[in-house]
Motif scaffolding. Sequence first.
Motif, PDB file in Angstrom:
ATOM      1  N   THR A  15      13.235 -21.605  -9.111  1.00 32.56           N
ATOM      2  CA  THR A  15      12.078 -22.095  -9.858  1.00 32.56           C
ATOM      3  C   THR A  15      10.887 -22.327  -8.937  1.00 32.56           C
ATOM      4  OG1 THR A  15      12.694 -24.421  -9.634  1.00 32.56           O
ATOM      5  CG2 THR A  15      13.497 -23.255 -11.605  1.00 32.56           C
ATOM      6  N   CYS A  16      11.137 -22.647  -7.686  1.00 34.59           N
ATOM      7  CA  CYS A  16      10.096 -22.929  -6.682  1.00 34.59           C
ATOM      8  C   CYS A  16       9.217 -24.116  -7.072  1.00 34.59           C
ATOM      9  CB  CYS A  16       9.244 -21.693  -6.406  1.00 34.59           C
ATOM     10  SG  CYS A  16      10.201 -20.334  -5.707  1.00 34.59           S
ATOM     11  N   ASN A  17       9.737 -25.025  -7.877  1.00 32.36           N
ATOM     12  CA  ASN A  17       8.950 -26.188  -8.289  1.00 32.36           C
ATOM     13  C   ASN A  17       8.635 -27.123  -7.130  1.00 32.36           C
ATOM     14  OD1 ASN A  17       8.749 -25.391 -10.962  1.00 32.36           O
ATOM     15  ND2 ASN A  17      10.679 -26.356 -11.509  1.00 32.36           N
ATOM     16  N   SER A  18       9.460 -27.132  -6.108  1.00 36.54           N
ATOM     17  CA  SER A  18       9.209 -27.990  -4.947  1.00 36.54           C
ATOM     18  C   SER A  18       8.472 -27.270  -3.831  1.00 36.54           C
ATOM     19  CB  SER A  18      10.540 -28.528  -4.399  1.00 36.54           C
ATOM     20  OG  SER A  18      11.188 -29.299  -5.370  1.00 36.54           O
ATOM     21  N   SER A  19       8.208 -25.987  -4.025  1.00 36.44           N
ATOM     22  CA  SER A  19       7.545 -25.191  -2.985  1.00 36.44           C
ATOM     23  C   SER A  19       6.038 -25.435  -2.997  1.00 36.44           C
ATOM     24  CB  SER A  19       7.805 -23.701  -3.207  1.00 36.44           C
ATOM     25  OG  SER A  19       9.186 -23.430  -3.159  1.00 36.44           O
ATOM     26  N   PRO A  20       5.436 -25.560  -1.821  1.00 35.76           N
ATOM     27  CA  PRO A  20       3.974 -25.701  -1.779  1.00 35.76           C
ATOM     28  C   PRO A  20       3.315 -24.429  -2.297  1.00 35.76           C
ATOM     29  CG  PRO A  20       4.880 -25.507   0.440  1.00 35.76           C
ATOM     30  CD  PRO A  20       6.042 -25.557  -0.496  1.00 35.76           C
ATOM     31  N   ARG A  21       2.175 -24.588  -2.909  1.00 34.24           N
ATOM     32  CA  ARG A  21       1.411 -23.448  -3.430  1.00 34.24           C
ATOM     33  C   ARG A  21       0.199 -23.235  -2.525  1.00 34.24           C
ATOM     34  NH1 ARG A  21       1.439 -24.455  -9.998  1.00 34.24           N
ATOM     35  NH2 ARG A  21       3.685 -24.804 -10.161  1.00 34.24           N
ATOM     36  N   PRO A  22       0.298 -22.289  -1.588  1.00 32.17           N
ATOM     37  CA  PRO A  22      -0.832 -22.058  -0.690  1.00 32.17           C
ATOM     38  C   PRO A  22      -2.088 -21.597  -1.438  1.00 32.17           C
ATOM     39  CG  PRO A  22       1.048 -20.649  -0.088  1.00 32.17           C
ATOM     40  CD  PRO A  22       1.444 -21.458  -1.269  1.00 32.17           C
ATOM     41  N   TYR A  23      -1.895 -20.966  -2.586  1.00 35.59           N
ATOM     42  CA  TYR A  23      -3.017 -20.515  -3.406  1.00 35.59           C
ATOM     43  C   TYR A  23      -3.066 -21.409  -4.638  1.00 35.59           C
ATOM     44  CZ  TYR A  23      -2.625 -16.535  -0.330  1.00 35.59           C
ATOM     45  OH  TYR A  23      -2.560 -15.744   0.787  1.00 35.59           O
ATOM     46  N   GLN A  24      -4.195 -22.058  -4.849  1.00 37.66           N
ATOM     47  CA  GLN A  24      -4.345 -23.012  -5.939  1.00 37.66           C
ATOM     48  C   GLN A  24      -4.175 -22.332  -7.290  1.00 37.66           C
ATOM     49  OE1 GLN A  24      -4.638 -26.333  -5.881  1.00 37.66           O
ATOM     50  NE2 GLN A  24      -4.344 -26.185  -3.684  1.00 37.66           N
ATOM     51  N   THR A  25      -3.516 -23.032  -8.190  1.00 37.44           N
ATOM     52  CA  THR A  25      -3.336 -22.552  -9.554  1.00 37.44           C
ATOM     53  C   THR A  25      -3.872 -23.600 -10.513  1.00 37.44           C
ATOM     54  OG1 THR A  25      -1.148 -23.554  -9.735  1.00 37.44           O
ATOM     55  CG2 THR A  25      -1.236 -21.313  -8.898  1.00 37.44           C
ATOM     56  N   ASP A  26      -4.095 -23.176 -11.730  1.00 37.39           N
ATOM     57  CA  ASP A  26      -4.427 -24.125 -12.782  1.00 37.39           C
ATOM     58  C   ASP A  26      -3.723 -23.673 -14.054  1.00 37.39           C
ATOM     59  OD1 ASP A  26      -5.993 -22.182 -14.136  1.00 37.39           O
ATOM     60  OD2 ASP A  26      -7.779 -22.779 -13.053  1.00 37.39           O
ATOM     61  N   SER A  27      -3.852 -24.429 -15.093  1.00 40.83           N
ATOM     62  CA  SER A  27      -3.118 -24.131 -16.325  1.00 40.83           C
ATOM     63  C   SER A  27      -3.806 -23.059 -17.168  1.00 40.83           C
ATOM     64  CB  SER A  27      -2.944 -25.403 -17.151  1.00 40.83           C
ATOM     65  OG  SER A  27      -4.191 -25.828 -17.663  1.00 40.83           O
TER      66      SER A  27
END
Length: 86
Positions: A15-27
């Motif tokens: 799921t990668c829910n705990s992985s940092p997101r180097p590229y910002q996302t939004d909804s």
Amino acid sequence: MADHTRIEDELELFTCNSSPRPYQTDSAGLNASHRPGLTPDDFRHEQYLLIRDGPRRALVSGCSHKWVLNIMEWFHPDVLIGAFTS
């Protein structure tokens, strides 16, 4: 679900829910229903299937709202199959 589930030697689900997101996302305007109302979707439900075939790695992404660049950074697959958003 944990961030990682081993199905067998060649198959793993993430799921990668705990992985940092180097590229910002939004909804992107998508919302999730939570009581008592709606909140911006964090896409915690997304899953990625990693398939190993010897040294080759294929990744299947049902949807990619956490962004393809983040997914590529997390896995570095040889092949990425899935739906993509920007």
